[in-house]
Design a protein around this motif. Structure first.
Motif, PDB file in Angstrom:
ATOM      1  N   LYS A 791       0.822  -1.195   0.000  1.00  0.00           N
ATOM      2  CA  LYS A 791       0.000   0.000   0.000  1.00  0.00           C
ATOM      3  C   LYS A 791       0.865   1.256   0.000  1.00  0.00           C
ATOM      4  CE  LYS A 791      -3.967  -2.090   2.365  1.00  0.00           C
ATOM      5  NZ  LYS A 791      -4.816  -2.064   3.596  1.00  0.00           N
ATOM      6  N   THR A 792       1.965   1.228   0.750  1.00  0.00           N
ATOM      7  CA  THR A 792       2.854   2.389   0.775  1.00  0.00           C
ATOM      8  C   THR A 792       3.471   2.628  -0.596  1.00  0.00           C
ATOM      9  OG1 THR A 792       3.348   1.986   3.114  1.00  0.00           O
ATOM     10  CG2 THR A 792       4.875   3.374   1.893  1.00  0.00           C
ATOM     11  N   ASP A 793       3.907   1.558  -1.230  1.00  0.00           N
ATOM     12  CA  ASP A 793       4.517   1.705  -2.556  1.00  0.00           C
ATOM     13  C   ASP A 793       3.499   2.197  -3.582  1.00  0.00           C
ATOM     14  OD1 ASP A 793       6.832   0.829  -1.441  1.00  0.00           O
ATOM     15  OD2 ASP A 793       6.655  -1.242  -2.168  1.00  0.00           O
ATOM     16  N   THR A 794       2.258   1.740  -3.448  1.00  0.00           N
ATOM     17  CA  THR A 794       1.219   2.193  -4.381  1.00  0.00           C
ATOM     18  C   THR A 794       0.964   3.692  -4.221  1.00  0.00           C
ATOM     19  OG1 THR A 794       0.181   0.010  -4.328  1.00  0.00           O
ATOM     20  CG2 THR A 794      -1.156   1.850  -5.119  1.00  0.00           C
ATOM     21  N   ALA A 795       0.834   4.100  -2.969  1.00  0.00           N
ATOM     22  CA  ALA A 795       0.608   5.525  -2.711  1.00  0.00           C
ATOM     23  C   ALA A 795       1.787   6.356  -3.186  1.00  0.00           C
ATOM     24  CB  ALA A 795       0.354   5.753  -1.230  1.00  0.00           C
ATOM     25  N   LEU A 796       2.989   5.841  -2.970  1.00  0.00           N
ATOM     26  CA  LEU A 796       4.171   6.564  -3.409  1.00  0.00           C
ATOM     27  C   LEU A 796       4.212   6.682  -4.925  1.00  0.00           C
ATOM     28  CD1 LEU A 796       6.843   7.886  -2.587  1.00  0.00           C
ATOM     29  CD2 LEU A 796       7.914   5.639  -2.715  1.00  0.00           C
ATOM     30  N   GLY A 797       3.838   5.610  -5.627  1.00  0.00           N
ATOM     31  CA  GLY A 797       3.834   5.671  -7.089  1.00  0.00           C
ATOM     32  C   GLY A 797       2.815   6.651  -7.622  1.00  0.00           C
ATOM     33  N   LEU A 798       1.583   6.633  -7.066  1.00  0.00           N
ATOM     34  CA  LEU A 798       0.545   7.533  -7.550  1.00  0.00           C
ATOM     35  C   LEU A 798       0.889   8.995  -7.268  1.00  0.00           C
ATOM     36  CD1 LEU A 798      -2.660   5.540  -6.523  1.00  0.00           C
ATOM     37  CD2 LEU A 798      -1.699   5.819  -8.822  1.00  0.00           C
ATOM     38  N   MET A 799       1.265   9.253  -6.043  1.00  0.00           N
ATOM     39  CA  MET A 799       1.570  10.631  -5.680  1.00  0.00           C
ATOM     40  C   MET A 799       2.853  11.104  -6.361  1.00  0.00           C
ATOM     41  SD  MET A 799       0.542  10.592  -1.638  1.00  0.00           S
ATOM     42  CE  MET A 799       0.743  12.357  -1.478  1.00  0.00           C
ATOM     43  N   PHE A 834      12.315  21.667  -9.236  1.00  0.00           N
ATOM     44  CA  PHE A 834      10.883  21.668  -8.896  1.00  0.00           C
ATOM     45  C   PHE A 834      10.431  20.273  -8.456  1.00  0.00           C
ATOM     46  CE2 PHE A 834      10.408  25.410 -11.963  1.00  0.00           C
ATOM     47  CZ  PHE A 834      10.435  26.323 -10.921  1.00  0.00           C
ATOM     48  N   TYR A 835      10.911  19.256  -9.145  1.00  0.00           N
ATOM     49  CA  TYR A 835      10.491  17.884  -8.826  1.00  0.00           C
ATOM     50  C   TYR A 835      11.016  17.454  -7.465  1.00  0.00           C
ATOM     51  CZ  TYR A 835       9.629  12.878  -9.336  1.00  0.00           C
ATOM     52  OH  TYR A 835       9.197  11.587  -9.151  1.00  0.00           O
ATOM     53  N   ALA A 836      12.205  17.914  -7.104  1.00  0.00           N
ATOM     54  CA  ALA A 836      12.748  17.583  -5.783  1.00  0.00           C
ATOM     55  C   ALA A 836      11.828  18.086  -4.679  1.00  0.00           C
ATOM     56  CB  ALA A 836      14.149  18.166  -5.634  1.00  0.00           C
ATOM     57  N   GLY A 837      11.364  19.340  -4.825  1.00  0.00           N
ATOM     58  CA  GLY A 837      10.469  19.874  -3.806  1.00  0.00           C
ATOM     59  C   GLY A 837       9.139  19.148  -3.748  1.00  0.00           C
ATOM     60  N   ASP A 838       8.562  18.836  -4.904  1.00  0.00           N
ATOM     61  CA  ASP A 838       7.266  18.151  -4.912  1.00  0.00           C
ATOM     62  C   ASP A 838       7.395  16.712  -4.421  1.00  0.00           C
ATOM     63  OD1 ASP A 838       6.125  20.458  -5.922  1.00  0.00           O
ATOM     64  OD2 ASP A 838       6.415  19.852  -8.012  1.00  0.00           O
ATOM     65  N   LEU A 839       8.489  16.049  -4.819  1.00  0.00           N
ATOM     66  CA  LEU A 839       8.665  14.675  -4.363  1.00  0.00           C
ATOM     67  C   LEU A 839       8.960  14.629  -2.864  1.00  0.00           C
ATOM     68  CD1 LEU A 839       8.695  11.772  -5.385  1.00  0.00           C
ATOM     69  CD2 LEU A 839      11.157  11.974  -5.760  1.00  0.00           C
ATOM     70  N   ALA A 840       9.629  15.651  -2.365  1.00  0.00           N
ATOM     71  CA  ALA A 840       9.843  15.725  -0.922  1.00  0.00           C
ATOM     72  C   ALA A 840       8.517  15.804  -0.178  1.00  0.00           C
ATOM     73  CB  ALA A 840      10.722  16.932  -0.583  1.00  0.00           C
ATOM     74  N   ASN A 841       7.581  16.576  -0.717  1.00  0.00           N
ATOM     75  CA  ASN A 841       6.258  16.656  -0.095  1.00  0.00           C
ATOM     76  C   ASN A 841       5.546  15.311  -0.138  1.00  0.00           C
ATOM     77  OD1 ASN A 841       6.659  19.382   0.374  1.00  0.00           O
ATOM     78  ND2 ASN A 841       5.716  20.010  -1.564  1.00  0.00           N
ATOM     79  N   VAL A 842       5.727  14.566  -1.230  1.00  0.00           N
ATOM     80  CA  VAL A 842       5.114  13.241  -1.331  1.00  0.00           C
ATOM     81  C   VAL A 842       5.669  12.319  -0.251  1.00  0.00           C
ATOM     82  CG1 VAL A 842       4.911  11.191  -2.787  1.00  0.00           C
ATOM     83  CG2 VAL A 842       4.587  13.466  -3.781  1.00  0.00           C
ATOM     84  N   PHE A 843       6.987  12.247  -0.139  1.00  0.00           N
ATOM     85  CA  PHE A 843       7.589  11.398   0.886  1.00  0.00           C
ATOM     86  C   PHE A 843       7.163  11.837   2.286  1.00  0.00           C
ATOM     87  CE2 PHE A 843      10.896  10.215  -2.335  1.00  0.00           C
ATOM     88  CZ  PHE A 843      10.732   8.853  -2.225  1.00  0.00           C
ATOM     89  N   THR A 847       5.204   9.363   4.868  1.00  0.00           N
ATOM     90  CA  THR A 847       5.850   8.949   6.124  1.00  0.00           C
ATOM     91  C   THR A 847       5.056   9.423   7.336  1.00  0.00           C
ATOM     92  OG1 THR A 847       7.271  10.917   5.938  1.00  0.00           O
ATOM     93  CG2 THR A 847       8.159   8.820   5.139  1.00  0.00           C
ATOM     94  N   VAL A 848       4.598  10.661   7.309  1.00  0.00           N
ATOM     95  CA  VAL A 848       3.803  11.154   8.443  1.00  0.00           C
ATOM     96  C   VAL A 848       2.505  10.362   8.559  1.00  0.00           C
ATOM     97  CG1 VAL A 848       2.563  13.130   9.389  1.00  0.00           C
ATOM     98  CG2 VAL A 848       4.832  13.437   8.396  1.00  0.00           C
ATOM     99  N   GLY A 849       1.858  10.096   7.426  1.00  0.00           N
ATOM    100  CA  GLY A 849       0.627   9.300   7.473  1.00  0.00           C
ATOM    101  C   GLY A 849       0.876   7.903   8.001  1.00  0.00           C
TER     102      GLY A 849
END
Length: 1264
Positions: A791-799, A834-843, A847-849
């Motif tokens: 589930k974590t990997d799925t969420a990571l891929g989508l986001m 730009f992608y670094a910042g957005d991907l940081a938000n995804v991670f 992780t917090v969730g």
């Protein structure tokens, strides 16, 4: 001498032993010999006084006479002091008035107190003839536990071993007459009785020993001579003597204190120089300490307290005592044994010497006598002498040939004149042999009878371990080596050499249960290992296991052979997974409510090395935990869900002392269920187990070979030469881990059978005093994390995919704002940023969730349905956190650089006012010279802009302190512990489990974000609305100052703050300023907006390329001024004049653009579309005209910290959590986070100030 050092009132307390010591002195012996055996003494008393050799000879002669005639009776005569000639003239000798009620001087009469006939009139000594003088002791009067208590020149210490049978100091020595203790004086009533005041109670009125000073020096000699002949006739006399001696001691003490206080001579010097020396007596030791102990110089003010050195005793241990001494456990000293005695084997008592028998003994002392020549041997019990039928042994006891028993007494217990050797009948039906003591015949061992039908094993049979086996059952040449694989060292074990064959044969031939258990234990000590050698411990065990298949299994378990211990589950591939992951336990665990069940019940059957069953033992204390700890902390290992871990370093020497031989445990899970109590065997994974040289249990699970029996410490199998020698190698269970696995999808807390993993460490003995070994014990809980990971990997891929699209939109927007249609390297780099910042938000979101999910569902569940991931399973989670932090750092630095390079210019709308000039031109017309415009308004606005560059929507200091307060003070950090408890406070003595990284991160990140969001809401809704809004205040300041601000965050995109004053002038006095503000408040003037009749002062601007080129041309002059010196135009006399002209040019140019003065650089004002605001980009390109977008949200703060609060908050959160996960310290994380914030704030302030000065031509010295 100890007796002489005692004070007189203690020395003469009626103790019978002291009286005997006095009577046996050399003086009494000399006078008795002079009277009865004058021929044996030729010297005179004066010679004996002066010469110690004469006194010694007198005592030797007296001892010979005593041995010949025996000891006589001691008669004690007591008289009143007034009837003793030596006491005549003493005031204290005057009889006192009797007390009322028939009481004596000391209270009740003595007759009732001592009712025993031995105390009537005299002391009887009926027992003394049986004891030497060194063994004084009276059964009726009590005694001392050591002869040292009354040792003196005339008395040898007695060899009392203990106080058995004697009164000891508790019965007599401690009480004395009328209960006086040796450490206290007589009671107050002894000073004068109960009949009123006596002469002895009054203080001395005159100095002198006898009241009045003696008229001549002959009185002391006369007194001493009287005392020498003085006799005590009865008990009353003894009491009078006690009172007199005590009173004399008190008077002596009083005199000495008076003499010391008056500076007179000391008592000891007076006595030494007086009549005592003239009489030939040696000076007795003083009762008071010398001047060096308590007084200095005789001055009472220099009094010093008694020092503890007076209580120092010499240290003695049993090995320190000599061959004729024993260690007295009462006085903790070495005491001499009695005559004809020697030290026993324990060193704590004495035995008779070889060839001597015991005559009498009472447990505390004994008397020994040599056996006569016709009966030289000593009986087995040591109390008789007897003739031997054969030879004497080493201990002067009779010895019989092998197969015979020694008979010393008849059936009635009477001692025979001569011992007999009776032969035991080893044939049927008697079949008897001598027992181990050799004193009786008993039936021979069953293996001899079963094998040879006699008590002899026979030449064709095999004799091993005290048992007789038929031949050809097992190979006799068994392998007694123990393989210590970690050291690559085989050791020939003395234990295996002695017991391996006999245990194997007894198990196979006779089905001996204890022998089978002992064989299994030796296989366990050899790590359950199999090899090509079939005659080692495990090879023999498996041989017997296969050969006894006909016996069947026990307990309906096919791996548990009858009569054998259960050591293995089986070697079928995949058996381990079927045992561990097929059938769950029939019990469920729950954390909350009334049906709470968190007790782990483990039970173990305990066996010793010899295969004997010892007991059933509950697991949960120190039986499987080698590390010492409190019982309450060790009990935490039995609480389900609590991750228990304990480790320590143990001394090898301590392990050798505590574990002389190993204990073996067969562990079971206790399933309870009342009377029908059931047990489930606990599978064991032995990581040291080898199968043909392979460590199979360290491989894949399908190759595991599960076993059963374990031990903790083996100090036995590594002994090479003998069982009493020091082991060459020891084995220690350095790691024991019990793991529970939750059944997937369970809602009732079901788990599979737990697995106990054991790893042993081989320790080569080199230095016992310094060697240590590390050990650990742990209990773990796990569940299948594959579903959660998926589930974590799925969420990571989508986001992550959404983040790519969003980054592409940002890149497109950036390309539009810089007016560059080409896709080049810079474009790709910008996309990655730009992608670094957005991907940081995804991670960060994932992780917090995840952390918050485990925190809520694990701590709040009732029936166990989820378990925390193990530390090894958290590695991917920690990796995600690291990625989020690294990418967010890149984004933060990118935004920081953009803010530090932003273009800014202050447009001053103020125009100079004309004033009359007194200078008259040639034409005679006056010239109006305009007054200069003040620069202070620009400086003031620049300073305000400089101040708001680092303001934030939260207080960083409050943020850190609030988070730290909740975690450490309130106790929220306890929620991150790996146990089911939700308590915020834990007892200090309770066990503290390790932290879960998942829970710790989820808890810290959630608290940080919650407090940050609360601060943002507070500042936005309350503080900025009702207290202070620095962003809006800056816009108002621009209007009052008549200054607009133009910002370019991109080449063709930026922000505009319209600050043109509606009053025309702002450089005015206070009165005019107040009037202007009042008119504006009353709406008597125009509005502040850029467009007529509007209030909107802030805009996002998208300018044309033409406008930007013109801006850059004007900026070029400024760039040359602030650039390197080689680029500055040398033809200019003053470069600052050119800068000023360039500033004025830029100011007029930008003002004219705002006033629509340039048709080719004109602009339009419009609103942004909703979709444009959401996506953060502009759909229209400014080809012909620039576009000013209305911006009511003051988005110019995007070039400040204020407009990037989300990025800063997430960066601070990740920084705090990463430091905490690395250090496991919230305090350190808070401190480093605060330092990080201060560092970046200083960087933003310093470099931002320089950029502001360079871009606006404001002197940096005015930016304060």
């Amino acid at each position: 001498m100890q007796s002489e050092m005692q004070p007189p009132h203690k020395r003469f307390k009626g103790a019978k032993h002291d009286m005997l010591a006095h009577v046996k002195g050399w003086k009494h012996s000399f006078r008795y010999l002079k009277r009865s055996h004058a021929d044996k003494v030729t010297s005179e008393e004066e010679e004996a006084i002066k010469d110690p050799a004469v006194r010694k000879k007198i005592k030797e002669v007296a001892a010979e006479v005593e041995k010949t005639e025996g000891r006589g009776q001691l008669k004690v005569v007591l008289k009143e002091p007034c009837d003793v000639p030596a006491f005549k003239g003493l005031r204290s000798a005057i009889p006192k008035a009797p007390p009322p009620g028939g009481m004596g001087m000391k209270g009740p009469g003595y007759g009732d107190r001592y009712s025993d006939m031995m105390y009537h009139g005299e002391y009887h000594e009926s027992h003394y003839s049986d004891y030497s003088m060194g063994d004084l002791g009276d059964h009726d009067m009590g005694g001392y536990s050591s002869g040292q208590g009354y040792s003196g020149p005339d008395l040898d210490p007695g060899p009392y071993q203990d106080g058995a049978g004697l009164g000891g100091r508790d019965s007599y020595g401690m009480s004395g007459l009328l209960g006086e203790g040796p450490g206290r004086g007589y009671q107050d009533e002894f000073r004068g009785g109960q009949g009123g005041n006596s002469l002895m109670d009054r203080p001395m009125e005159r100095p002198g020993l006898m009241g009045a000073a003696p008229e001549s020096s002959s009185l002391p000699s006369t007194l001493l001579s009287y005392l020498d002949t003085f006799r005590i006739e009865n008990e009353n006399d003894a009491q009078i003597v006690l009172k007199v001696t005590q009173k004399l001691t008190d008077v002596l003490m009083e005199y000495r204190l008076r003499s010391v206080s008056s500076g007179g001579p000391s008592v000891s010097s007076t006595l030494n120089n007086s009549s005592l020396s003239s009489l030939g007596y040696s000076s007795p030791p003083s009762r008071l300490p010398n001047s060096g102990d308590r007084y200095s110089g005789g001055n009472p003010s220099e009094f010093k307290p008694l020092r503890c050195q007076q209580f120092i005793i010499p240290f003695k241990a049993p090995p320190d005592c000599g061959a004729e001494q024993f260690f007295d456990i009462s006085s903790v000293s070495c005491v001499k044994c009695g005559p004809n005695q020697r030290t026993s084997t324990t060193g704590l008592s004495c035995d008779c010497q070889t060839g001597y028998r015991v005559i009498t003994t009472n447990g505390a002392s004994m008397t020994c006598q040599q056996c006569p020549a016709d009966k030289p041997a000593v009986t087995q019990d040591g109390f008789g002498c007897i003739r031997c039928p054969g030879s004497l042994g080493d201990g002067w006891t009779c010895q019989c040939p092998r197969g015979s028993v020694l008979v010393e007494r008849d059936v009635n217990g009477n001692l025979l004149d001569e011992a007999r050797c009776e032969i035991c009948n080893g044939t049927d039906p008697s079949l008897s042999v001598p027992n181990s003591n050799g004193d009786r015949c008993e039936r021979c061992q069953a293996s001899f009878i079963n094998t040879s039908f006699s008590c002899m094993c026979g030449p064709t049979n095999v004799l091993a371990g005290g048992l007789c086996f038929p031949p050809n059952n097992l190979p006799f040449n068994v392998n007694s080596n123990v393989n210590f694989a970690q050291l690559a060292l085989p050791v020939q074990s003395a234990w295996f050499l002695k017991n391996l064959y006999s245990s194997s044969a007894a198990c196979l031939v006779f089905s001996n249960l204890t022998a089978c258990q002992a064989l299994g234990n030796m296989c366990v000590m050899n790590m359950h290992s199999f090899s090509s050698v079939a005659n080692d411990a495990c090879g023999l065990f498996n041989t017997i296991f296969r050969s006894t298949a006909a016996l069947g299994s026990t307990q309906d378990i096919s791996y548990w052979r009858a009569n054998l211990p259960w050591l293995y589950y089986g070697d079928q591939p995949g058996l381990a997974s079927r045992v561990l992951q097929t059938d769950p336990l029939p019990v469920g665990f729950s954390f909350k409510r009334n049906n709470k069940n968190t007790d782990i019940k483990l039970l173990a059957a305990v066996y010793n090395t010899r295969g004997e069953f010892l007991k059933w033992e509950k697991i949960g204390g120190d039986n499987l935990q080698l590390c010492p700890d409190t019982a309450s902390r060790q009990k935490a290992a039995s609480i389900f869900g609590t991750a228990y871990q304990q480790s320590c370093d143990l001394s090898v020497a301590e392990l050798l002392r505590a574990y002389p031989e190993p204990l073996f445990y067969d562990v079971f899970v206790d399933l309870g269920k009342g009377e029908d109590r059931r047990l489930l065997p606990l599978p064991t994974l032995l990581l040291n187990q080898q199968y043909n040289g392979r460590f199979i249990n360290q491989e894949n699970m399908k190759n595991w070979y599960l076993s059963r029996r374990v031990f903790l410490v083996d100090t036995l199998s590594g002994r090479e030469n003998s069982l009493s020698s020091l082991p060459k190698v020891i084995r220690v269970a350095s790691s024991i881990k019990i793991k529970f696995q939750l059944v997937a999808g369970t809602q009732t807390g079901q788990v599979f059978p737990p697995l106990m993993s054991v790893y042993y460490r081989d320790v080569l003995i080199t230095d016992l005093n310094t060697q240590t070994v590390s050990v650990s014990f742990a209990v773990e809980y796990e569940m299948d994390q594959n579903e959660a990971r998926m589930k974590t990997d799925t969420a990571l891929g989508l986001m992550g995919g959404v983040a790519v699209l969003y980054s592409l939109l940002k890149t497109v927007s950036w390309k539009r704002r810089i007016a560059s249609p080409l896709i080049d390297t810079e474009t790709m780099l910008k996309f990655l940023l730009f992608y670094a910042g957005d991907l940081a938000n995804v991670f960060f979101i994932i992780t917090v969730g995840t952390g918050l999910y485990w925190l809520i569902f694990y701590k709040a569940q009732h029936f166990v349905s989820v378990l925390l991931p193990l530390p090894a399973q958290e590695e991917r989670f920690v990796t995600y956190i690291g990625c989020a932090f690294a990418l967010k750092t890149v984004q933060f630095l990118h935004k920081l650089i953009l803010q530090l390079t932003v273009d800014v210019f202050f447009i001053d709308w103020e125009r100079p006012r004309s004033k009359p000039n007194r200078t008259v031109q040639a034409s005679g017309e006056p010239k109006r010279d305009p007054s200069p415009v003040s620069i202070w308004r620009t400086y003031f606005v620049a300073n305000e802009w400089n101040e708001i560059q680092t303001i934030r929507k939260i207080s960083p200091t409050f943020q850190i302190m609030a988070v730290l307060f909740l975690l450490e003070v309130v106790g929220f950090s306890n929620l991150a512990l790996r146990d089911p408890s939700s308590a915020l406070k834990r007892p200090s003595q309770a066990y503290t489990p390790p932290y879960s990284l998942t829970l710790r991160y989820g808890l810290a990140a959630t608290l940080w974000l919650c407090i940050g969001l609360l601060q943002v809401i507070f500042f936005t809704v309350l503080h900025e609305r009702f207290v202070e809004d620095k962003i809006r205040q800056f816009v108002d300041l621009c209007s009052v100052s008549n200054i607009s601000v133009l910002l370019f965050s991109h080449r063709c995109f930026g922000y505009y703050i319209h600050g043109r004053s509606v009053h025309g002038h702002a450089d005015t006095n206070m009165e005019e300023m107040n009037i202007n503000l009042k008119r504006e408040a009353e709406s008597l003037c125009g509005q502040r907006g850029l467009l007529p009749n509007t209030d909107n002062q802030t805009f996002q601007i998208s300018i044309t390329n033409r406008l930007r080129l013109q801006y850059d041309r004007i900026r070029e002059t400024l760039s040359r001024r602030i650039g390197p010196s080689r680029l500055v135009d040398a033809s200019l006399a003053n470069p600052f004049e050119q800068s000023a002209r360039a500033y004025n040019t830029m100011n007029r140019f930008l003002g004219s653009v705002i006033d629509h003065a340039h048709r080719d650089m004109d602009y339009i004002v419009k609103d942004k579309l909703l979709f444009e605001r959401i996506m953060g980009m502009e759909f229209l390109e400014p080809n012909e005209k620039s576009i000013f977008y209305n911006d009511e949200g003051h988005s110019f703060s995007d070039v400040l910290f204020y407009g990037n609060e989300s990025t800063l908050l997430i960066f601070d959160t990740l920084f705090f959590c990463v430091v905490d996960l690395g250090s496991q310290s919230f305090v350190l994380a808070a401190a480093l986070t605060y330092i990080q914030q201060m560092v970046f704030r200083l960087i933003r302030d310093a470099i931002g100030r320089k950029n502001l000065a360079n871009k606006t031509l404001v002197d940096e010295r005015f930016l304060i």
